[in-house]
Design an enzyme around this catalytic site. Sequence first.
Site, PDB file in Angstrom:
ATOM      1  CG  HIS A  99      -6.050   1.827   5.222  1.00 54.94           C
ATOM      2  ND1 HIS A  99      -5.577   2.704   6.177  1.00 54.94           N
ATOM      3  CD2 HIS A  99      -5.056   0.950   4.982  1.00 54.94           C
ATOM      4  CE1 HIS A  99      -4.326   2.368   6.479  1.00 54.94           C
ATOM      5  NE2 HIS A  99      -3.991   1.303   5.772  1.00 54.94           N
ATOM      6  CG  ASN A 105      -1.777   1.208   1.347  1.00 53.07           C
ATOM      7  OD1 ASN A 105      -1.819   2.029   0.426  1.00 53.07           O
ATOM      8  ND2 ASN A 105      -2.473   1.349   2.464  1.00 53.07           N
TER       9      ASN A 105
HETATM   10  P1  13P Z   1       2.870   0.236   7.661  1.00 55.76           P
HETATM   11  O1  13P Z   1       3.398  -1.023   7.050  1.00 55.76           O
HETATM   12  O2  13P Z   1       3.617   1.469   7.234  1.00 55.76           O
HETATM   13  O3  13P Z   1       2.728   0.107   9.143  1.00 55.76           O
HETATM   14  O4  13P Z   1       1.381   0.461   7.085  1.00 55.76           O
HETATM   15  C1  13P Z   1       0.494  -0.588   7.129  1.00 55.76           C
HETATM   16  C2  13P Z   1      -0.694  -0.221   6.340  1.00 55.76           C
HETATM   17  O5  13P Z   1      -1.424   0.686   6.691  1.00 55.76           O
HETATM   18  C3  13P Z   1      -0.946  -0.964   5.099  1.00 55.76           C
HETATM   19  O6  13P Z   1      -2.230  -0.719   4.630  1.00 55.76           O
END
Ligand code: 13P
Length: 245
Positions: free
Chosen positions: A92, A8
């Site tokens: 999300h 992401n």
């Molecule tokens: P991080 O891997 O930066 O903690 O983010 C996770 C996330 O929100 C993926 O959708």
Amino acid sequence: MKEIVISNFKMNMTDGQIVEYFSNISIKADKTLKKLVFCVPFTSLHFAEKYQNDLISFGAQNMHEEEFGSYTGEISANMIDEFGVKYVLLGHSERRKNFNETNEKINKKIKTALKHGMTAILCVGETLQQRKRNQTYEVLRLQIGSGLDEIYENELSNIIIAYEPIWAVGTGKVAENKDIEEASLLIKKIISEHYSVNAGNNLKIVYGGSVNSKNCKQIFKIKTISGVLIGGASLDSKEFEKIIC
Ligand code: 13P
């Protein structure tokens, strides 16, 4: 397990930077990896036409629930669909928090995604305060129950649940294996009660929250999850390579 790895990029990387990213990355996935999904900004979803294959897919990070209309600044399923994009992240925690997305709205988005033949990645997870108060199960039950309202069992093959505890997202604090395993079993229980034991067993769950090349091997050992959803660590092509290879 390491069947599915989803990145992401969030609101990072211009189209030009993504050209560079793909020219730098070498994808030599091992046999266990079945699906690698790049959730890039809307402006770079056109790369799906160039890079998609049996292993690699592209995903949107959000979309509007309506098919078209007066929703200035929004993106519809048709617009994403036109690039052959097969995945979309929905619900999300950053969208729930910053854009007031409710479970009802997320449910409508999931229905629209399914109508377009896309796989919806439904993100769920509790805050630290909810965890401390032992409310994780209730939170997951509400997010999944409402998120999947009026979704039929035969549509679950196009749903992935991403367990992303909010306290682990972007904090550097990865959840412990026992916590991920426990939450994924709760998610399977919720699905089993809602649909059938079979549905719970077959459900694909991924974990997200501070996954990187150092901790991923430990996380891939968890048998109740199918893979991971990665934010920050997916932005560096060399770091991401270490995770997928
Ligand atoms: P991080 O891997 O930066 O903690 O983010 C996770 C996330 O929100 C993926 O959708």
